[in-house]
Design a protein around this motif. Sequence first.
Motif, PDB file in Angstrom:
ATOM      1  N   ALA A  24       0.864  -1.017  -0.078  1.00 49.31           N
ATOM      2  CA  ALA A  24      -0.113  -0.165   0.028  1.00 49.31           C
ATOM      3  C   ALA A  24       0.972   1.332   0.023  1.00 49.31           C
ATOM      4  O   ALA A  24       0.599   2.194  -0.627  1.00 49.31           O
ATOM      5  CB  ALA A  24      -0.995   0.004   1.257  1.00 49.31           C
ATOM      6  N   GLN A  25       2.013   1.335   0.678  1.00 44.42           N
ATOM      7  CA  GLN A  25       2.951   2.370   0.809  1.00 44.42           C
ATOM      8  C   GLN A  25       3.583   2.554  -0.717  1.00 44.42           C
ATOM      9  O   GLN A  25       3.754   3.775  -1.022  1.00 44.42           O
ATOM     10  CB  GLN A  25       3.943   2.186   1.740  1.00 44.42           C
ATOM     11  N   GLN A  26       3.836   1.550  -1.129  1.00 50.70           N
ATOM     12  CA  GLN A  26       4.443   1.722  -2.430  1.00 50.70           C
ATOM     13  C   GLN A  26       3.504   2.035  -3.534  1.00 50.70           C
ATOM     14  O   GLN A  26       3.953   3.191  -4.286  1.00 50.70           O
ATOM     15  CB  GLN A  26       4.895   0.198  -3.031  1.00 50.70           C
ATOM     16  N   ARG A  27       2.070   1.620  -3.573  1.00 51.81           N
ATOM     17  CA  ARG A  27       1.376   2.404  -4.427  1.00 51.81           C
ATOM     18  C   ARG A  27       1.015   3.802  -3.958  1.00 51.81           C
ATOM     19  O   ARG A  27       0.803   4.726  -5.056  1.00 51.81           O
ATOM     20  CB  ARG A  27      -0.067   1.512  -4.248  1.00 51.81           C
ATOM     21  N   MET A  28       0.917   4.279  -2.971  1.00 46.21           N
ATOM     22  CA  MET A  28       0.790   5.352  -2.528  1.00 46.21           C
ATOM     23  C   MET A  28       2.104   6.356  -3.001  1.00 46.21           C
ATOM     24  O   MET A  28       1.797   7.490  -3.487  1.00 46.21           O
ATOM     25  CB  MET A  28       0.741   5.667  -1.125  1.00 46.21           C
ATOM     26  N   ALA A  29       3.240   5.796  -2.822  1.00 44.44           N
ATOM     27  CA  ALA A  29       4.460   6.443  -3.250  1.00 44.44           C
ATOM     28  C   ALA A  29       4.293   6.712  -4.732  1.00 44.44           C
ATOM     29  O   ALA A  29       4.645   7.959  -5.382  1.00 44.44           O
ATOM     30  CB  ALA A  29       5.564   5.930  -2.839  1.00 44.44           C
ATOM     31  N   GLU A  30       3.920   5.676  -5.390  1.00 43.56           N
ATOM     32  CA  GLU A  30       3.961   5.754  -7.004  1.00 43.56           C
ATOM     33  C   GLU A  30       2.889   6.778  -7.286  1.00 43.56           C
ATOM     34  O   GLU A  30       3.262   7.432  -8.348  1.00 43.56           O
ATOM     35  CB  GLU A  30       3.689   4.335  -7.499  1.00 43.56           C
ATOM     36  N   CYS A  31       1.790   6.895  -6.813  1.00 41.22           N
ATOM     37  CA  CYS A  31       0.651   7.797  -7.162  1.00 41.22           C
ATOM     38  C   CYS A  31       1.146   9.314  -6.868  1.00 41.22           C
ATOM     39  O   CYS A  31       1.011   9.921  -7.820  1.00 41.22           O
ATOM     40  CB  CYS A  31      -0.402   7.630  -6.209  1.00 41.22           C
ATOM     41  N   GLU A  32       1.743   9.444  -5.511  1.00 43.50           N
ATOM     42  CA  GLU A  32       2.447  10.991  -5.386  1.00 43.50           C
ATOM     43  C   GLU A  32       3.633  11.159  -6.586  1.00 43.50           C
ATOM     44  O   GLU A  32       3.546  12.412  -6.856  1.00 43.50           O
ATOM     45  CB  GLU A  32       2.837  10.706  -4.074  1.00 43.50           C
TER      46      GLU A  32
END
Length: 157
Positions: A24-32
């Motif tokens: 989830a953190q990786q997806r959030m970072a990719e989105c940002e």
Amino acid sequence: MKKLIMAVIVSAILAGCVSPAQQAQQRMAECERQGISKDTCYLAEQNRQNAYNEAAQNAAWANARDAAAGTGIWSKKDAKQHAQAAKTTHAFKWEGMKITIKGEILDVDGVLGALDENEPQAKVYSQGLYTFIYYPAKGKLAVNKEGQFQGYARKIK
């Protein structure tokens, strides 16, 4: 030397393991990184998790419905025999709703409820805003709406 090689192999294998929280953190970072605001990325992640949970819950309800009806994967000979041995159906009416209980399955106008507690003296089900408490020894069904006791449902013969 063998221990060193084993340590390198084990660390390489473990490096590929990622927990759901890390994913989830990786997806959030990719989105940002794509220039999308943190709030929007958080909302998108919450929507993704909610969709996953809803799909799992719908699959569980469909499985319970099929088990009760003896259809789908439950149509095998053993499942049908098990369904024949199930307890009788208890039917109730409450404010225009038809509520049926068969074994551990609660059905409110065709929508299955979740069994929250299963004790010998009472079974607690939830469905939408309602909580139903079935007392098998007394044959009574208590109805709560949003945590407030509403009364007892009328038994249908």
